[in-house]
Design a protein around this motif. Structure first.
Motif, PDB file in Angstrom:
ATOM      1  N   ARG A 230     -52.826 -19.326  46.798  1.00 34.71           N
ATOM      2  CA  ARG A 230     -51.436 -19.704  46.513  1.00 34.71           C
ATOM      3  C   ARG A 230     -51.280 -21.186  46.166  1.00 34.71           C
ATOM      4  NH1 ARG A 230     -47.468 -21.314  45.104  1.00 34.71           N
ATOM      5  NH2 ARG A 230     -45.307 -20.912  45.722  1.00 34.71           N
ATOM      6  N   TRP A 231     -52.045 -22.063  46.821  1.00 31.00           N
ATOM      7  CA  TRP A 231     -51.746 -23.490  46.752  1.00 31.00           C
ATOM      8  C   TRP A 231     -52.759 -24.339  45.997  1.00 31.00           C
ATOM      9  CZ3 TRP A 231     -46.983 -24.556  47.772  1.00 31.00           C
ATOM     10  CH2 TRP A 231     -46.267 -23.764  48.687  1.00 31.00           C
ATOM     11  N   THR A 232     -53.932 -23.814  45.642  1.00 31.60           N
ATOM     12  CA  THR A 232     -54.922 -24.645  44.944  1.00 31.60           C
ATOM     13  C   THR A 232     -54.385 -25.183  43.626  1.00 31.60           C
ATOM     14  OG1 THR A 232     -56.801 -23.470  45.921  1.00 31.60           O
ATOM     15  CG2 THR A 232     -57.220 -24.669  43.890  1.00 31.60           C
ATOM     16  N   GLU A 233     -53.766 -24.310  42.840  1.00 32.61           N
ATOM     17  CA  GLU A 233     -53.268 -24.747  41.529  1.00 32.61           C
ATOM     18  C   GLU A 233     -52.113 -25.754  41.643  1.00 32.61           C
ATOM     19  OE1 GLU A 233     -50.295 -24.843  38.590  1.00 32.61           O
ATOM     20  OE2 GLU A 233     -50.167 -23.158  39.982  1.00 32.61           O
ATOM     21  N   PRO A 234     -51.085 -25.522  42.488  1.00 31.14           N
ATOM     22  CA  PRO A 234     -50.021 -26.537  42.593  1.00 31.14           C
ATOM     23  C   PRO A 234     -50.531 -27.885  43.109  1.00 31.14           C
ATOM     24  CG  PRO A 234     -49.284 -24.450  43.516  1.00 31.14           C
ATOM     25  CD  PRO A 234     -50.745 -24.308  43.247  1.00 31.14           C
TER      26      PRO A 234
ATOM     27  N   ASP B  54     -49.006 -24.560  26.878  1.00 32.03           N
ATOM     28  CA  ASP B  54     -50.358 -24.072  27.133  1.00 32.03           C
ATOM     29  C   ASP B  54     -50.425 -23.321  28.440  1.00 32.03           C
ATOM     30  OD1 ASP B  54     -52.098 -26.934  25.687  1.00 32.03           O
ATOM     31  OD2 ASP B  54     -51.241 -25.133  24.786  1.00 32.03           O
ATOM     32  N   ASP B  55     -49.826 -23.871  29.504  1.00 34.58           N
ATOM     33  CA  ASP B  55     -49.889 -23.228  30.812  1.00 34.58           C
ATOM     34  C   ASP B  55     -49.112 -21.927  30.824  1.00 34.58           C
ATOM     35  OD1 ASP B  55     -51.494 -25.142  31.879  1.00 34.58           O
ATOM     36  OD2 ASP B  55     -49.864 -26.350  32.692  1.00 34.58           O
ATOM     37  N   SER B  56     -47.971 -21.895  30.119  1.00 39.25           N
ATOM     38  CA  SER B  56     -47.194 -20.664  30.086  1.00 39.25           C
ATOM     39  C   SER B  56     -47.983 -19.546  29.426  1.00 39.25           C
ATOM     40  CB  SER B  56     -45.884 -20.907  29.319  1.00 39.25           C
ATOM     41  OG  SER B  56     -45.161 -19.715  29.195  1.00 39.25           O
ATOM     42  N   ASP B  57     -48.692 -19.860  28.323  1.00 40.65           N
ATOM     43  CA  ASP B  57     -49.495 -18.843  27.653  1.00 40.65           C
ATOM     44  C   ASP B  57     -50.603 -18.320  28.556  1.00 40.65           C
ATOM     45  OD1 ASP B  57     -48.007 -19.107  25.426  1.00 40.65           O
ATOM     46  OD2 ASP B  57     -49.377 -20.440  24.361  1.00 40.65           O
ATOM     47  N   ALA B  58     -51.120 -19.186  29.438  1.00 37.16           N
ATOM     48  CA  ALA B  58     -52.257 -18.787  30.257  1.00 37.16           C
ATOM     49  C   ALA B  58     -51.879 -17.813  31.359  1.00 37.16           C
ATOM     50  CB  ALA B  58     -52.910 -20.024  30.895  1.00 37.16           C
ATOM     51  N   VAL B  59     -50.596 -17.770  31.731  1.00 40.05           N
ATOM     52  CA  VAL B  59     -50.210 -16.975  32.881  1.00 40.05           C
ATOM     53  C   VAL B  59     -50.148 -15.494  32.564  1.00 40.05           C
ATOM     54  CG1 VAL B  59     -48.347 -16.571  34.523  1.00 40.05           C
ATOM     55  CG2 VAL B  59     -48.979 -18.902  33.929  1.00 40.05           C
TER      56      VAL B  59
ATOM     57  N   ILE C 141     -64.344 -22.381  44.563  1.00 37.55           N
ATOM     58  CA  ILE C 141     -63.346 -22.928  43.647  1.00 37.55           C
ATOM     59  C   ILE C 141     -64.021 -23.439  42.381  1.00 37.55           C
ATOM     60  CG2 ILE C 141     -61.675 -24.799  43.324  1.00 37.55           C
ATOM     61  CD1 ILE C 141     -60.939 -24.491  46.288  1.00 37.55           C
ATOM     62  N   THR C 142     -65.169 -24.094  42.564  1.00 38.70           N
ATOM     63  CA  THR C 142     -65.931 -24.574  41.409  1.00 38.70           C
ATOM     64  C   THR C 142     -66.386 -23.410  40.531  1.00 38.70           C
ATOM     65  OG1 THR C 142     -66.731 -26.468  42.693  1.00 38.70           O
ATOM     66  CG2 THR C 142     -67.955 -25.900  40.703  1.00 38.70           C
ATOM     67  N   THR C 143     -66.856 -22.329  41.166  1.00 40.83           N
ATOM     68  CA  THR C 143     -67.298 -21.149  40.427  1.00 40.83           C
ATOM     69  C   THR C 143     -66.169 -20.561  39.587  1.00 40.83           C
ATOM     70  OG1 THR C 143     -68.937 -20.584  42.122  1.00 40.83           O
ATOM     71  CG2 THR C 143     -68.230 -18.810  40.652  1.00 40.83           C
ATOM     72  N   GLY C 144     -65.021 -20.338  40.219  1.00 38.21           N
ATOM     73  CA  GLY C 144     -63.893 -19.760  39.494  1.00 38.21           C
ATOM     74  C   GLY C 144     -63.387 -20.657  38.386  1.00 38.21           C
ATOM     75  N   TYR C 145     -63.325 -21.956  38.647  1.00 39.54           N
ATOM     76  CA  TYR C 145     -62.871 -22.906  37.636  1.00 39.54           C
ATOM     77  C   TYR C 145     -63.805 -22.881  36.431  1.00 39.54           C
ATOM     78  CZ  TYR C 145     -61.069 -27.282  35.671  1.00 39.54           C
ATOM     79  OH  TYR C 145     -60.512 -28.220  34.835  1.00 39.54           O
ATOM     80  N   TRP C 146     -65.117 -22.918  36.693  1.00 35.31           N
ATOM     81  CA  TRP C 146     -66.101 -22.934  35.605  1.00 35.31           C
ATOM     82  C   TRP C 146     -66.039 -21.642  34.792  1.00 35.31           C
ATOM     83  CZ3 TRP C 146     -70.346 -20.011  34.181  1.00 35.31           C
ATOM     84  CH2 TRP C 146     -71.203 -20.580  33.242  1.00 35.31           C
ATOM     85  N   ALA C 147     -65.947 -20.507  35.481  1.00 37.93           N
ATOM     86  CA  ALA C 147     -65.917 -19.221  34.789  1.00 37.93           C
ATOM     87  C   ALA C 147     -64.660 -19.085  33.942  1.00 37.93           C
ATOM     88  CB  ALA C 147     -66.000 -18.082  35.799  1.00 37.93           C
ATOM     89  N   ALA C 148     -63.507 -19.509  34.482  1.00 36.61           N
ATOM     90  CA  ALA C 148     -62.259 -19.416  33.720  1.00 36.61           C
ATOM     91  C   ALA C 148     -62.259 -20.380  32.545  1.00 36.61           C
ATOM     92  CB  ALA C 148     -61.071 -19.695  34.641  1.00 36.61           C
ATOM     93  N   ARG C 149     -62.828 -21.553  32.737  1.00 38.02           N
ATOM     94  CA  ARG C 149     -62.925 -22.506  31.624  1.00 38.02           C
ATOM     95  C   ARG C 149     -63.797 -21.937  30.514  1.00 38.02           C
ATOM     96  NH1 ARG C 149     -65.328 -28.718  32.001  1.00 38.02           N
ATOM     97  NH2 ARG C 149     -65.042 -29.225  29.788  1.00 38.02           N
TER      98      ARG C 149
ATOM     99  N   GLY D 163     -61.979 -19.640  28.290  1.00 35.55           N
ATOM    100  CA  GLY D 163     -60.894 -20.195  27.493  1.00 35.55           C
ATOM    101  C   GLY D 163     -59.547 -20.191  28.189  1.00 35.55           C
ATOM    102  N   ILE D 164     -59.526 -20.081  29.518  1.00 34.33           N
ATOM    103  CA  ILE D 164     -58.275 -20.082  30.272  1.00 34.33           C
ATOM    104  C   ILE D 164     -57.792 -21.525  30.438  1.00 34.33           C
ATOM    105  CG2 ILE D 164     -57.157 -19.331  32.414  1.00 34.33           C
ATOM    106  CD1 ILE D 164     -58.322 -17.070  30.697  1.00 34.33           C
ATOM    107  N   SER D 165     -56.478 -21.716  30.507  1.00 28.22           N
ATOM    108  CA  SER D 165     -55.920 -23.054  30.654  1.00 28.22           C
ATOM    109  C   SER D 165     -56.262 -23.648  32.021  1.00 28.22           C
ATOM    110  CB  SER D 165     -54.401 -23.027  30.484  1.00 28.22           C
ATOM    111  OG  SER D 165     -53.795 -22.503  31.641  1.00 28.22           O
ATOM    112  N   THR D 166     -55.975 -24.925  32.178  1.00 26.79           N
ATOM    113  CA  THR D 166     -56.337 -25.630  33.411  1.00 26.79           C
ATOM    114  C   THR D 166     -55.694 -24.992  34.638  1.00 26.79           C
ATOM    115  OG1 THR D 166     -56.558 -27.703  32.180  1.00 26.79           O
ATOM    116  CG2 THR D 166     -56.312 -27.872  34.564  1.00 26.79           C
ATOM    117  N   ARG D 167     -54.430 -24.627  34.537  1.00 29.28           N
ATOM    118  CA  ARG D 167     -53.753 -24.033  35.695  1.00 29.28           C
ATOM    119  C   ARG D 167     -54.391 -22.702  36.075  1.00 29.28           C
ATOM    120  NH1 ARG D 167     -47.329 -24.429  34.716  1.00 29.28           N
ATOM    121  NH2 ARG D 167     -47.382 -23.406  36.748  1.00 29.28           N
ATOM    122  N   GLY D 168     -54.737 -21.901  35.076  1.00 30.08           N
ATOM    123  CA  GLY D 168     -55.398 -20.624  35.349  1.00 30.08           C
ATOM    124  C   GLY D 168     -56.772 -20.804  35.960  1.00 30.08           C
ATOM    125  N   ARG D 169     -57.477 -21.876  35.575  1.00 28.24           N
ATOM    126  CA  ARG D 169     -58.794 -22.145  36.157  1.00 28.24           C
ATOM    127  C   ARG D 169     -58.689 -22.419  37.642  1.00 28.24           C
ATOM    128  NH1 ARG D 169     -60.312 -26.715  31.635  1.00 28.24           N
ATOM    129  NH2 ARG D 169     -59.950 -25.400  29.802  1.00 28.24           N
TER     130      ARG D 169
END
Length: 418
Positions: A373-377, A409-414, A306-314, A317-323
């Motif tokens: 499915r549930w990490t982001e919510p 911001d989150d809508s644009d990221a999806v 999860i840390t890897t994916g969050y860091w890579a998406a950040r 330039g992906i939004s927080t929800r996408g990370r």
């Protein structure tokens, strides 16, 4: 005649059962993968009703399932997209290797298994399951999301890294000398590089060669080409999944669209068979003795993925929800981990390594679709609660404006679908 009838009964019962489980999962709106795996446990060694006549066919179907999953994933992106993503995401691949291989190596050393077993278990914990993740992305409708190219880049980097890792592990397990190991490694790297070069440089010619107005001919040519390339790649110590993925990115335009439509039902069928096959080769009785270390390792490496994916998406330039979505999607382990552990079991370096790897993968292959499915919510709810505690008394207009900006911001990221 009798064995043929038994085969048809067994395989028909498996397919029917998978269909019913898929409908059950659809009714409750979650991925059917965990149910497919539990079905495999029920029909496997030590299960309620072991298969006999149809097991060999299921094994072949499982290989085809992984190949089709990766082919369909490759069809979503062009060769130029792949090269661009690999150039920009290679730091994420390095972070992925360090964060997720080290826990496995450390666990093996703590258990007193020695350096060779440490290298093997490092691979087991490092590599995410491309097959499971491809299925999850499709089930959740996220193939068009902005974070998906980041996820795919990490998966491709892992798969390409296997072209280096597997020959090294094979040489270590066999006790081969430096010269023999170097030759095997050079062949693997050369084949992977050649296939990638052909996909990038001659993708349009390949698409033109494959193209046909007749759906039947298009299906036969694409399926035959994919299986041929995957088989040659595997024969030369390169992952069949890598070969299938590169065939997918080599196809573009109308050919890619037509292939996607034609092969989608076949992909779903054989992908379900793959997950059943995985469960078939897990003896439930071998799990309890190694369950505790497997659970500890699963919790740690779920967090590191999860840390890897969050860091890579950040970083992309992906939004927080996408990370958070990217991190949760990468948790599942599967086919590669089992292949790596199987090499060690065959070599007989550590009797407990096989059951531990099986239990570990089983935990994460069930947990992976759930974290996707549930990490982001869950992360969003926790963040909102923490933010609410820290905020002073709300002041209408300012508070409302802040919420509106975050929603945009989150809508644009999806992207196309969330």
């Amino acid at each position: 005649m009798h064995s043929s009838a038994v085969f048809l009964i067994e395989f028909g019962a498996v397919i029917l059962g998978l269909g019913l489980l898929g409908r059950l999962a659809g009714r409750f709106q979650f991925s059917p993968i965990p149910l497919y795996l539990l079905a495999g446990l029920a029909f496997g060694e030590g299960g309620l009703l072991p298969l006999g006549a149809s097991e060999e066919f299921v094994a072949t179907g499982a290989e085809i399932g992984v190949i089709l999953l990766l082919l369909m994933l490759g069809l979503e992106y062009s060769a130029s997209d792949l090269v661009s993503n690999l150039k920009t995401q290679y730091p994420a691949g390095l972070v992925d290797a360090v964060l997720n291989a080290l826990p496995g190596a450390i666990m093996a050393l703590l258990l007193g298994w020695g350096p060779v077993a440490a290298v093997v278990l490092a691979g087991v914990t490092w590599i995410s399951s491309s097959g499971v993740i491809a299925k999850v992305l499709g089930d959740l409708g996220r193939l068009g999301n902005r974070e998906t190219p980041v996820i795919l880049s990490i998966l491709v980097l892992e798969d390409l890294a296997m072209a280096v890792y597997l020959p090294i592990v094979t040489a270590l397990l066999a006790g081969a000398g430096l010269a023999a190991g170097s030759v095997t490694l050079a062949i693997a790297l050369g084949v992977a590089g050649l296939v990638l070069f052909l996909a990038v440089r001659y993708g349009r010619l390949i698409s033109r060669f494959v193209s046909s107005d007749d759906p039947e001919k298009l299906l036969l040519v694409v399926l035959g080409l994919t299986l041929l390339v995957a088989g040659i790649a595997q024969q030369l110590q390169v992952s069949a999944a890598v070969g299938a993925f590169l065939v997918g990115i080599a196809l573009s335009g109308e050919v890619a669209e037509g292939t996607h439509i034609l092969l989608s039902p076949l992909r779903d069928l054989f992908a379900a068979v793959f997950f059943v096959f995985f469960g078939l080769h897990t003896d439930p009785a071998s799990i309890p003795p190694v369950l505790l270390p497997a659970m500890v390792l699963a919790v740690i490496t779920a967090g590191t993925k999860i840390t890897t994916g969050y860091w890579a998406a950040r970083r992309a330039g992906i939004s927080t929800r996408g990370r958070w979505r990217a991190g949760g999607t990468l948790v599942a382990r599967g086919e590669f981990s089992i292949v790596i552990a199987g090499l060690a079991v065959t070599a007989g370096i550590e009797p407990s390594l096989g059951p531990l790897a099986t239990a570990y993968v089983l935990i994460l292959v069930v947990l992976g679709p759930l974290t996707a499915r549930w990490t982001e919510p869950i992360a969003r709810q926790v963040t909102d609660r923490l933010a609410a505690r820290r905020r002073p008394a709300p002041t209408g207009a300012v508070e409302g404006d802040g919420v509106a900006r975050e929603t945009v911001d989150d809508s644009d990221a999806v992207g196309r679908r969330s």
